[in-house]
Design an enzyme around this catalytic site. Structure first.
Site: not given
Length: 432
Positions: A14, A43, A203
Site C-alpha cells: 500500500v 520511513a 474492522k
C-alpha cells in the site's frame, strides 16, 4: 500555491502505491486540493530493500521520528501497534494531520488517539482501515449523520470470503481452499488473523464505533473464525438456499450495542450472498435510508491506496481552507452487550440414531427451551456406519428467531440426548 509536506511511514504494497500516486499525480492532486503535496520522506526499516515501486532513493530514511516532526500530513501504513502508535502520537503533538490504515491499532487503542487528536485540534482519518477501496466510513459519519443506523453487516475480510466462496463453488474442504488462497496470494503465510476472525473483528469494532457514536474496542467483539466450517456445512446450506459467509455484525439493541464476528448462513438472494472471491461488502440498515450496500475490492495495494489518498486529499483541502480537525462523532457511551443478549436464528446439524421417536424427542426439547423449528431436513444412511453399526440419520434444523441464550441452551440439551451421536455444526442465520 501553498505547499504541504507529506511524510509516509511504511513502503509495503500500500505504501509503495501511495508514494507512486503522490509523485506521479502531483499536478492533479494540486489542482484538487489547492496545495502542492510534497513527499518529503518515506520511513522504512531498510532503505536498500527491493520494492514494487521505487521512489527516488533520497526519500527513504530509517529516522521515522525526525520525518514525522517535519511534516504537515503524516500517512501511517506500517501496521501493528508499535512503533505506529508512538509515531502517530508524536505527529499529533507536532500538530500534523494523520491518515492511517491501521485497523489493529484503532481497534485496540483508538479512543486514546481520537482524544489526543481532538485535544490538539488536528485531523485523524482512517478510511483505509476498513474494506480497502470501499468508501464506507465517510458515508457512515457524513452521509448518514442525520439518520439512525440500526445494523451493519459486513464481509470485511477478502481471504475468508475467497475460501468460503471456493468451498461453495467447488465443494472443496477448508484446508484445500486455504491452500489455494495461499497459492494465489490471498492468504498470508500465517493466515491466523484472517481465518480466526481477528481481522474482521478489528474492522467490526471500528464500524460499530462510528455507526453508533460510541466506543467499541477489539476485546468487546465476540469472535469466531471459519476453521470449523466443513464441506458438508456448505453443501447443506446450499441445499437449503443459503450461502455461508464470515460476517462482522454490529447492531443497536435496547440497552446497548452488540458486535460479533462468526460464520453465518445468509440467503443466496441477499446482496451479501452474491459477494464472490476476495471482494468485500458492507450492508447498512438505517431508519430513514433503509438498506444500503457498499461493494468493492477490500484489499490490495492500489485499492487500499485509493482510500488512503481520499483521506489525504480531504485533509489537504481542510488545511488549505482552514477549520478544526475532526476524528469521530462519539456522543454517548453505550454498553457493549454480551452475545447472549442477541436474538438470532440457528442452523444445527446433528447425527442421530435412525429409530422411531427421534424427531418427536428433538422437537419436544426445542419447545421446552422456547425455540421454534422453522425447517427440518433428514437424510437416512440405511447402510449404517462404517463399522457396521445401526443406520443413522443426518438432521439439519433451521430455527425461528430466538434469544442467543435460549438457542445455546437448546444445543447443549441436544448434546445430552442418548439418541444423538454428535452435533456436527452450529451456525447462525441472518438476512431473513
Amino acid at each position: 500555491m501553498k505547499t504541504l509536506k507529506v511524510a509516509l511511514l511504511g513502503a509495503g504494497n500500500v505504501g509503495s502505491q501511495v508514494a507512486r500516486i503522490l509523485l506521479d499525480d502531483a499536478d492533479t492532486l494540486a489542482a484538487r486540493t489547492g496545495a502542492r503535496l510534497e513527499l518529503v520522506g518515506i520511513a522504512v526499516r531498510n532503505v536498500d530493500a527491493p520494492r514494487e515501486y521505487a521512489a527516488p532513493q533520497a526519500l527513504y530514511t530509517t529516522d521515522a521520528s525526525a520525518l514525522v516532526r517535519s511534516a504537515d500530513i503524516v500517512i501511517e501504513l506500517m501496521g501493528g501497534i508499535e512503533p505506529a502508535r508512538t509515531l502517530i502520537l508524536e505527529a499529533i503533538e507536532h500538530g500534523a494531520t494523520v491518515v492511517t490504515g491501521n485497523k489493529a491499532l484503532l481497534a485496540v487503542d483508538g479512543p486514546t488517539l481520537y482524544e489526543k487528536a481532538d485535544a490538539a485540534g488536528v485531523q485523524l482519518s482512517y478510511e483505509a482501515a476498513v474494506a480497502g477501496a470501499i468508501p464506507i466510513l465517510r458515508p457512515i459519519t457524513d452521509s448518514l449523520a442525520g439518520d439512525k443506523i440500526t445494523r451493519v453487516m459486513g464481509i470485511v475480510n477478502g481471504t475468508t470470503n475467497f475460501i468460503l466462496d471456493a468451498m461453495d463453488s467447488t465443494g472443496a474442504e477448508f484446508a484445500d481452499a486455504l491452500a489455494e488462497a495461499t497459492r494465489l496470494g490471498y492468504a498470508e503465510a500465517d493466515p491466523t488473523a484472517d481465518i480466526e476472525g481477528h481481522d474482521a473483528a478489528a474492522k467490526g469494532a471500528i464500524l460499530a464505533s462510528l455507526a453508533f457514536h460510541t466506543r467499541v474496542a477489539l476485546e468487546d467483539v465476540n469472535c469466531q473464525g471459519i476453521t470449523a466450517v466443513t464441506a458438508g456445512d456448505i453443501s447443506s446450506a446450499k441445499d437449503a438456499g443459503y450461502v455461508i459467509k464470515l460476517l462482522a455484525i454490529a447492531q443497536k439493541l435496547d440497552g446497548g450495542v452488540s458486535v460479533r464476528v462468526h460464520p453465518t448462513l445468509i440467503p443466496r438472494e441477499h446482496p451479501l450472498g452474491a459477494v464472490r472471491g476476495a471482494f468485500n461488502a458492507v450492508f447498512v440498515e438505517a431508519e430513514s435510508a433503509g438498506e444500503l450496500m457498499f461493494y468493492g475490492r477490500g484489499a490490495g495495494g492500489s485499492p487500499t491506496a485509493s482510500a488512503v489518498m481520499g483521506d489525504v486529499v480531504s485533509a489537504a483541502r481542510r488545511l488549505v481552507l482552514g477549520g478544526p480537525g475532526r476524528t469521530d462523532s462519539t456522543i454517548e457511551v453505550l454498553p457493549v452487550l454480551p452475545i447472549d443478549a442477541v436474538t438470532t436464528r440457528y442452523y444445527i446439524g446433528m447425527d442421530a440414531a435412525d429409530q422411531p421417536g427421534v424427531l418427536s424427542k428433538i422437537s419436544a426439547l426445542f419447545a421446552e427451551n422456547g425455540v421454534s423449528i422453522e425447517t427440518m431436513r433428514q437424510t437416512v444412511h440405511r447402510d449404517g456406519n462404517e463399522n457396521g453399526g445401526p443406520a443413522t440419520a443426518e438432521l439439519r434444523i433451521v430455527t425461528h428467531r430466538a434469544s442467543e441464550a435460549a438457542l445455546a441452551a437448546t444445543v447443549e440439551a441436544i448434546k445430552g440426548l442418548d439418541i444423538i451421536n454428535s452435533v456436527t455444526s452450529v451456525l447462525r442465520v441472518e438476512g431473513v
